[in-house]
Design an enzyme around this catalytic site. Structure first.
Site, PDB file in Angstrom:
ATOM      1  N   PRO A  74       0.814  -1.221   0.000  1.00 51.24           N
ATOM      2  CA  PRO A  74       0.000   0.000   0.000  1.00 51.24           C
ATOM      3  C   PRO A  74       0.847   1.270   0.000  1.00 51.24           C
ATOM      4  CG  PRO A  74      -0.660  -1.489   1.780  1.00 51.24           C
ATOM      5  CD  PRO A  74       0.621  -2.008   1.217  1.00 51.24           C
ATOM      6  N   ARG A 139      -2.616  -7.874 -21.201  1.00 48.48           N
ATOM      7  CA  ARG A 139      -3.543  -7.440 -22.249  1.00 48.48           C
ATOM      8  C   ARG A 139      -2.923  -6.452 -23.224  1.00 48.48           C
ATOM      9  NH1 ARG A 139      -5.833  -2.720 -21.336  1.00 48.48           N
ATOM     10  NH2 ARG A 139      -7.643  -3.039 -22.651  1.00 48.48           N
TER      11      ARG A 139
HETATM   12  N1  4GX Z   1      -1.504  -2.805  -3.332  1.00 44.66           N
HETATM   13  N2  4GX Z   1      -1.074  -5.359   0.587  1.00 44.66           N
HETATM   14  C1  4GX Z   1       1.138  -6.444   0.841  1.00 44.66           C
HETATM   15  C2  4GX Z   1       1.961  -7.032   3.085  1.00 44.66           C
HETATM   16  C3  4GX Z   1       3.079  -6.034   2.973  1.00 44.66           C
HETATM   17  C4  4GX Z   1       3.128  -4.865   3.741  1.00 44.66           C
HETATM   18  C5  4GX Z   1       4.183  -3.996   3.602  1.00 44.66           C
HETATM   19  C6  4GX Z   1       5.084  -5.444   1.958  1.00 44.66           C
HETATM   20  C7  4GX Z   1       5.181  -4.306   2.729  1.00 44.66           C
HETATM   21  C8  4GX Z   1      -1.453  -3.945  -1.454  1.00 44.66           C
HETATM   22  C9  4GX Z   1      -2.093  -2.910  -2.162  1.00 44.66           C
HETATM   23  C10 4GX Z   1      -1.782  -4.374  -0.086  1.00 44.66           C
HETATM   24  C11 4GX Z   1      -1.350  -5.600   1.986  1.00 44.66           C
HETATM   25  C12 4GX Z   1      -0.108  -6.288  -0.009  1.00 44.66           C
HETATM   26  C13 4GX Z   1      -0.073  -5.749   2.798  1.00 44.66           C
HETATM   27  N3  4GX Z   1       4.066  -6.307   2.099  1.00 44.66           N
HETATM   28  N4  4GX Z   1      -0.507  -4.420  -2.238  1.00 44.66           N
HETATM   29  N5  4GX Z   1       0.787  -6.762   2.225  1.00 44.66           N
HETATM   30  N6  4GX Z   1      -3.114  -2.157  -1.741  1.00 44.66           N
HETATM   31  O1  4GX Z   1      -2.692  -3.839   0.476  1.00 44.66           O
HETATM   32  O2  4GX Z   1      -0.521  -3.725  -3.389  1.00 44.66           O
END
Ligand code: 4GX
Length: 244
Positions: A74, A139
């Site tokens: 995020p 795509r």
């Molecule tokens: N867009 N998430 C990743 C675990 C995490 C946290 C911090 C790395 C660093 C998300 C999003 C998302 C939730 C995936 C937390 N990994 N990923 N996860 N929105 O919410 O891509």
């Protein structure tokens, strides 16, 4: 990979996907990938070593390659179509998916080349975000959605690529009247120049009304500027009294 655009991209020889289980890159008996956070607090944090080793094993396959290592989180920059276009030109991409509260910050600092977010909401893992990236990128690949070559998307620009920076125009199919709702006459007219202008106007109108921020950074052609000027003058019509 079994359906839709990902299946087609794979069948066209444009895409292959490999999964790398972080547990295969651990060295302890329990194949531990996570640990408690320094400083205390709830939840677990992904350890750096298995992630570094997994990515390094992929780098080792092609030494010297400029390999994008993209962390899904995020905190990343938002995934938008220009980013997708950039990724679709890469020959290989590593997508790093975290779980738990997060991952050791040294992955972002010392391993990832980029950090992407698919939107401002919280998933429980990065896998769905990675699947979204794969879908958007696939795509655009040559021979996947009838894009014969990658030059097509660039030269057609906005007009044939709605969704790049303006919203798509409204689409209709048969029947010409459904529950009292008529398809706009212009679409039945056979006048292709008139239809082109109508679609462009509708796309700009929809963008202006629903996502005005998308128009902010755009340099518009004269026809578009005129359409927007007219729109800004026109009174807003409620859904119940719109036609055409
Ligand atoms: N867009 N998430 C990743 C675990 C995490 C946290 C911090 C790395 C660093 C998300 C999003 C998302 C939730 C995936 C937390 N990994 N990923 N996860 N929105 O919410 O891509």
């Amino acid at each position: 990979m079994a359906h839709g655009v990902l299946k087609r991209a794979a069948a066209a020889g444009q895409l292959s996907v490999r999964l790398h289980d972080l547990r295969d890159f651990t060295e302890d008996r329990h194949r531990t990938v996570d640990d408690r956070p320094f400083g205390g607090g709830p939840g677990m944090v992904l350890k750096p070593e298995p992630i570094f080793r997994a990515v390094e094993s992929i780098k080792f396959e092609q030494p010297g390659e400029d390999l994008p290592v993209i962390l899904l989180s995020p905190q990343g920059r938002l995934l938008r179509q220009p980013v997708v276009e950039e990724l679709s030109r890469q020959s290989r991409i590593v997508l790093v998916c975290g779980r738990y509260e997060g991952m050791d910050e040294r992955v972002a600092d010392g391993l990832a080349t980029d950090e992407l977010s698919i939107g401002d909401y919280v998933l429980s893992g990065g896998e769905i975000a990675a699947a979204v990236v794969m879908e958007c990128v696939a795509r655009l690949m040559p021979g996947v959605l009838g894009n014969e070559d990658s030059a097509v998307q660039d030269s057609f620009g906005e007009e044939k690529m709605p969704g790049r920076r303006v919203l798509d125009w409204p689409h209709y199919t048969r029947p010409a009247e459904f529950r009292g709702m008529r398809v706009p006459d212009v679409l039945l007219s056979g006048d292709h120049e008139e239809i082109r202008r109508w679609r462009r106007r509708k796309a700009l109108e929809k963008t202006w009304r629903k996502r005005p921020e998308l128009l902010a950074g755009l340099t518009l052609e004269e026809e578009d500027r005129q359409v927007l000027e007219d729109l800004k003058q026109a009174p807003y019509l409620p859904v119940s009294s719109r036609q055409g």
